[in-house]
Design a protein around this motif. Structure first.
Motif, PDB file in Angstrom:
ATOM      1  N   TYR A  85      12.324  12.260  17.543  1.00 30.24           N
ATOM      2  CA  TYR A  85      11.019  12.848  17.857  1.00 30.24           C
ATOM      3  C   TYR A  85      10.042  12.606  16.717  1.00 30.24           C
ATOM      4  O   TYR A  85      10.418  12.631  15.545  1.00 30.24           O
ATOM      5  CB  TYR A  85      11.163  14.350  18.106  1.00 30.24           C
ATOM      6  N   SER A 122      14.200  14.086  13.760  1.00 34.84           N
ATOM      7  CA  SER A 122      12.753  14.172  13.917  1.00 34.84           C
ATOM      8  C   SER A 122      12.098  14.250  12.539  1.00 34.84           C
ATOM      9  O   SER A 122      12.713  14.682  11.562  1.00 34.84           O
ATOM     10  CB  SER A 122      12.376  15.416  14.730  1.00 34.84           C
ATOM     11  N   SER A 174      11.905  11.294  24.253  1.00 33.86           N
ATOM     12  CA  SER A 174      11.684  10.398  23.106  1.00 33.86           C
ATOM     13  C   SER A 174      11.437   8.958  23.527  1.00 33.86           C
ATOM     14  O   SER A 174      11.688   8.027  22.756  1.00 33.86           O
ATOM     15  CB  SER A 174      12.872  10.456  22.126  1.00 33.86           C
TER      16      SER A 174
END
Length: 275
Positions: A34, A235, A202
């Motif tokens: 992410y 992320s 994603s």
């Protein structure tokens, strides 16, 4: 008065969207691949109250008077700064060190791009074992074709190794690594990654703003990414920064609400003057 009400209302709407974006970042702090999203704002039209003119004495007034009419959200862009690598016990897990993206084929047969390399081996077409993402979408090689190996007793997926260039290797009878012909994990870059269309999970889709995907394997004069087997990219959300941004957004929301309250009070006082 009406301008003040409108400006305060647009400010509250914009900051509400900002809070929603920050909340989404925090919610995805552990989502593999992410990328942090940032709200961008722009001012609305300005109204001229007084143009450049001269005074009664002939003195010039070089600066006019303009008042703004509020703010709005201009865009929500993704920040593609690389996230930290996390070690994984999954032998098929891959992480990209660089600016590249993996490519997967969606259920609609369109190609999508991702930084989420938490892959697995699954039963593929024509009695093969195929490299897929967690949703079963096929991962593509440098030629845009699915990465597959024969589904027989000759291949054990736990013994497949991936080097820094994405080439797949397998030990022979003497335990010497041999390349699996044509099986190299593809990586692609974009001139403007911020222009990619977010599809969820994603995944990103190509747009006119992002430009066409650039194949790192064939494009000249491009810095290629490196692939790390046994790692996944976390992320890039920084929780401390997001909490600070959340406080700022909340305070801005409160200030805009006070603008509306002050404007309402002034209008009430103006109406009372007529009594």
């Amino acid at each position: 008065m009406v301008r003040a009400l409108w400006s305060g209302a647009t400010g509250m709407i914009a900051q509400q969207n900002n809070v929603d974006t920050i909340a989404n970042n925090i919610a995805n702090v552990n989502t593999i691949g992410y990328k942090t999203e940032v709200n961008e704002f722009k001012s609305l039209l300005y109204q001229n109250l007084q143009t450049r003119t001269t005074s009664a004495n002939g003195e010039e007034k070089p600066v006019g008077a303009q008042v703004g009419l509020g703010v709005r959200n201009a865009a929500i862009t993704s920040q593609f700064k690389q996230g930290s690598f996390l070690a994984s016990e999954n032998d098929a897990a891959l992480a990209i060190n660089g600016e590249g993206f993996f490519a997967v084929r969606g259920e609609d047969q369109q190609i999508y791009y991702t930084r989420n390399g938490n892959f697995n081996w699954a039963l593929g077409p024509n009695n093969t074992l195929a490299l897929t993402n967690s949703d079963g979408l096929l991962v593509l090689n440098t030629n845009g074709q699915p990465i597959t190996v024969p589904n027989n007793n000759e291949y054990y997926t736990s013994q497949i190794e991936v080097d820094n260039d994405g080439q797949l290797w397998y030990p022979d009878a003497d335990n010497n690594l041999q390349q699996i012909a044509g099986m190299q994990v593809g990586t692609w870059q974009f001139q403007n990654p911020a222009g990619l269309l977010k599809k969820g999970d994603s995944l990103f889709a190509v747009t006119d703003a992002s430009g066409a995907a650039i194949n790192e394997a064939t494009a000249p004069n491009i810095q290629r990414s490196e692939i790390r087997q046994g790692y996944i990219e976390n992320s890039n959300v920084q929780v401390a920064d997001e909490m600070v941004n959340l406080i700022i957004a909340q305070r801005a929301y409160e200030m805009n609400s006070k603008v509306i309250q002050a404007s309402d009070t002034m209008m009430q006082q103006a109406n009372e003057l007529r009594r």
